[in-house]
Scaffold this motif. Structure first.
Motif, PDB file in Angstrom:
ATOM      1  N   TYR A  21      48.110   4.510 -46.120  1.00 16.72           N
ATOM      2  CA  TYR A  21      48.826   4.624 -47.402  1.00 16.72           C
ATOM      3  C   TYR A  21      50.346   4.693 -47.217  1.00 16.72           C
ATOM      4  N   GLU A  22      50.834   4.028 -46.167  1.00 22.26           N
ATOM      5  CA  GLU A  22      52.272   3.938 -45.955  1.00 22.26           C
ATOM      6  C   GLU A  22      52.853   2.685 -46.606  1.00 22.26           C
ATOM      7  N   THR A  23      51.970   1.823 -47.082  1.00 25.09           N
ATOM      8  CA  THR A  23      52.332   0.770 -48.024  1.00 25.09           C
ATOM      9  C   THR A  23      51.097   0.464 -48.855  1.00 25.09           C
ATOM     10  N   ASN A  24      51.258  -0.426 -49.842  1.00 29.27           N
ATOM     11  CA  ASN A  24      50.142  -0.703 -50.748  1.00 29.27           C
ATOM     12  C   ASN A  24      50.119  -2.186 -51.104  1.00 29.27           C
ATOM     13  N   THR A  25      49.230  -2.561 -52.011  1.00 35.28           N
ATOM     14  CA  THR A  25      49.099  -3.977 -52.346  1.00 35.28           C
ATOM     15  C   THR A  25      50.311  -4.539 -53.081  1.00 35.28           C
ATOM     16  N   ALA A  26      51.233  -3.676 -53.492  1.00 38.52           N
ATOM     17  CA  ALA A  26      52.446  -4.145 -54.164  1.00 38.52           C
ATOM     18  C   ALA A  26      53.463  -4.709 -53.184  1.00 38.52           C
ATOM     19  N   GLY A  27      53.238  -4.533 -51.875  1.00 38.21           N
ATOM     20  CA  GLY A  27      54.176  -5.150 -50.950  1.00 38.21           C
ATOM     21  C   GLY A  27      54.413  -4.363 -49.686  1.00 38.21           C
ATOM     22  N   GLY A  28      55.651  -4.467 -49.192  1.00 34.75           N
ATOM     23  CA  GLY A  28      56.028  -3.921 -47.896  1.00 34.75           C
ATOM     24  C   GLY A  28      56.258  -5.067 -46.925  1.00 34.75           C
ATOM     25  N   ASN A  29      57.130  -4.867 -45.964  1.00 38.47           N
ATOM     26  CA  ASN A  29      57.409  -5.883 -44.955  1.00 38.47           C
ATOM     27  C   ASN A  29      58.105  -5.238 -43.774  1.00 38.47           C
ATOM     28  N   VAL A  30      57.911  -5.824 -42.595  1.00 38.23           N
ATOM     29  CA  VAL A  30      58.466  -5.282 -41.362  1.00 38.23           C
ATOM     30  C   VAL A  30      59.012  -6.425 -40.525  1.00 38.23           C
ATOM     31  N   SER A  31      60.161  -6.201 -39.902  1.00 36.87           N
ATOM     32  CA  SER A  31      60.726  -7.196 -38.989  1.00 36.87           C
ATOM     33  C   SER A  31      61.198  -6.511 -37.718  1.00 36.87           C
ATOM     34  N   VAL A  32      61.269  -7.294 -36.638  1.00 40.54           N
ATOM     35  CA  VAL A  32      61.719  -6.795 -35.343  1.00 40.54           C
ATOM     36  C   VAL A  32      62.671  -7.825 -34.746  1.00 40.54           C
ATOM     37  N   ARG A  33      63.836  -7.376 -34.297  1.00 37.81           N
ATOM     38  CA  ARG A  33      64.788  -8.279 -33.658  1.00 37.81           C
ATOM     39  C   ARG A  33      64.324  -8.560 -32.226  1.00 37.81           C
ATOM     40  N   LEU A  96      61.785  -1.513 -41.191  1.00 39.28           N
ATOM     41  CA  LEU A  96      60.429  -1.270 -41.686  1.00 39.28           C
ATOM     42  C   LEU A  96      60.512  -0.820 -43.135  1.00 39.28           C
ATOM     43  N   HIS A  97      59.878  -1.585 -44.011  1.00 36.99           N
ATOM     44  CA  HIS A  97      59.880  -1.264 -45.441  1.00 36.99           C
ATOM     45  C   HIS A  97      58.451  -1.095 -45.928  1.00 36.99           C
ATOM     46  N   GLY A  98      58.186   0.027 -46.568  1.00 42.78           N
ATOM     47  CA  GLY A  98      56.859   0.277 -47.110  1.00 42.78           C
ATOM     48  C   GLY A  98      56.921   1.039 -48.418  1.00 42.78           C
ATOM     49  N   HIS A  99      55.774   1.107 -49.088  1.00 42.39           N
ATOM     50  CA  HIS A  99      55.643   1.852 -50.338  1.00 42.39           C
ATOM     51  C   HIS A  99      54.813   3.103 -50.056  1.00 42.39           C
ATOM     52  N   ALA A 100      55.379   3.972 -49.242  1.00 42.17           N
ATOM     53  CA  ALA A 100      54.656   5.124 -48.719  1.00 42.17           C
ATOM     54  C   ALA A 100      54.317   6.115 -49.835  1.00 42.17           C
ATOM     55  N   LEU A 101      53.080   6.588 -49.853  1.00 41.43           N
ATOM     56  CA  LEU A 101      52.518   7.336 -50.975  1.00 41.43           C
ATOM     57  C   LEU A 101      53.327   8.579 -51.339  1.00 41.43           C
ATOM     58  N   HIS A 102      53.560   9.458 -50.402  1.00 38.78           N
ATOM     59  CA  HIS A 102      54.234  10.720 -50.726  1.00 38.78           C
ATOM     60  C   HIS A 102      55.741  10.537 -50.862  1.00 38.78           C
ATOM     61  N   SER A 103      56.316   9.675 -50.056  1.00 37.88           N
ATOM     62  CA  SER A 103      57.753   9.413 -50.183  1.00 37.88           C
ATOM     63  C   SER A 103      58.086   8.792 -51.531  1.00 37.88           C
ATOM     64  N   LEU A 104      57.136   8.038 -52.098  1.00 39.30           N
ATOM     65  CA  LEU A 104      57.362   7.403 -53.398  1.00 39.30           C
ATOM     66  C   LEU A 104      57.498   8.416 -54.533  1.00 39.30           C
ATOM     67  N   VAL A 105      56.970   9.620 -54.350  1.00 39.52           N
ATOM     68  CA  VAL A 105      57.183  10.661 -55.370  1.00 39.52           C
ATOM     69  C   VAL A 105      58.674  10.892 -55.551  1.00 39.52           C
ATOM     70  N   PHE A 106      59.380  11.053 -54.451  1.00 38.31           N
ATOM     71  CA  PHE A 106      60.816  11.318 -54.519  1.00 38.31           C
ATOM     72  C   PHE A 106      61.590  10.066 -54.916  1.00 38.31           C
ATOM     73  N   ALA A 107      61.178   8.904 -54.393  1.00 32.75           N
ATOM     74  CA  ALA A 107      61.846   7.655 -54.763  1.00 32.75           C
ATOM     75  C   ALA A 107      61.697   7.373 -56.254  1.00 32.75           C
ATOM     76  N   THR A 108      60.518   7.642 -56.801  1.00 35.58           N
ATOM     77  CA  THR A 108      60.272   7.388 -58.216  1.00 35.58           C
ATOM     78  C   THR A 108      61.098   8.316 -59.101  1.00 35.58           C
ATOM     79  N   GLY A 165      60.338   2.337 -52.849  1.00 30.61           N
ATOM     80  CA  GLY A 165      59.700   2.688 -51.589  1.00 30.61           C
ATOM     81  C   GLY A 165      60.693   3.239 -50.595  1.00 30.61           C
ATOM     82  N   VAL A 166      60.481   2.949 -49.319  1.00 35.16           N
ATOM     83  CA  VAL A 166      61.361   3.429 -48.262  1.00 35.16           C
ATOM     84  C   VAL A 166      61.746   2.277 -47.352  1.00 35.16           C
TER      85      VAL A 166
END
Length: 215
Positions: A21-33, A96-108, A165-166
């Motif tokens: 639950y660190e991301t969800n079906t609404a999205g998220g994406n990760v990249s590495v140099r 690293l970008h995700g829609h993390a469940l508990h962090s989204l409380v504060f983001a929202t 998200g974060v």
């Protein structure tokens, strides 16, 4: 296959993100140099269509002009945020970008997250940025400007995106995903601590502590 080991690792991490639950079906994406020429990155719709269950070949190899060099999929529109981070600080090796469940409380709520547990103290203030629409140039600019600010010159950053998200930056994927786990635990604890404080069960501990910030 270019960067096979690294693409395997990235596919494994994003599956863990979805399952935890660190991301969800609404999205998220990760990249590495990878180097000065290439990043590897998750494709668009990795969550909606694939539930983050990706093969290594679905992890894209992308050049710094945002052209796909190898991989099966299309580039997410949020690549602008990733590139803004890489161009702002050459030491950043993972975004690293995700829609993390508990962090989204504060983001929202548009709230800075209280930094309460020992494991997150090295992050300093966990700030929530002002709102900008997802995938927009405005959002990429807000993240870039935050990284450029006087209090955020480090490679390791955890930023809340208002209503979204974060985003986490660090030297590599392993470190960035470590920060995601720490941030989510802190968010979960902070929810409860704020409730206990408001209900009068126990006040928030505001004493100064000498935390061990060494890894």
């Amino acid at each position: 296959m270019l960067y096979q080991k690294e693409r395997n690792q990235l596919a494994d991490v994003v599956k863990k993100m979805f399952d935890r639950y660190e991301t969800n079906t609404a999205g998220g994406n990760v990249s590495v140099r990878m180097n000065e020429e290439h990043i590897i990155m998750t494709p668009t719709l990795m969550s909606q269509e694939h539930h983050c269950n990706l093969s290594p070949y679905q992890i894209l190899v992308v050049d710094m002009d945002e052209n796909i060099i190898e991989g099966d999929g299309r580039i997410t529109r949020e690549i602008n945020m990733h590139m803004a981070c890489y161009k702002q600080n050459e030491e950043i090796g993972c975004v690293l970008h995700g829609h993390a469940l508990h962090s989204l409380v504060f983001a929202t709520m548009g709230m800075d997250m209280p930094n309460l547990i020992e494991a997150t103290q090295k992050l300093g203030k966990i700030k929530c940025l002002d709102y900008a629409p997802a995938t927009s140039p405005e959002l990429a600019d807000k993240v870039k400007n935050h990284l450029e600010s006087n209090d955020s010159q480090t490679v390791t950053n955890a930023i809340l995106l208002n209503k979204h998200g974060v985003v986490i930056t660090d030297k590599n994927l392993t470190k960035a995903y470590d920060i995601m786990g720490r941030l989510e635990y802190n968010a979960y604890i902070a929810e409860k601590v704020l409730l206990f404080d408001q209900l009068g069960i126990s006040p928030i501990d505001k004493k100064e502590h000498q935390f061990n910030l060494e890894e």
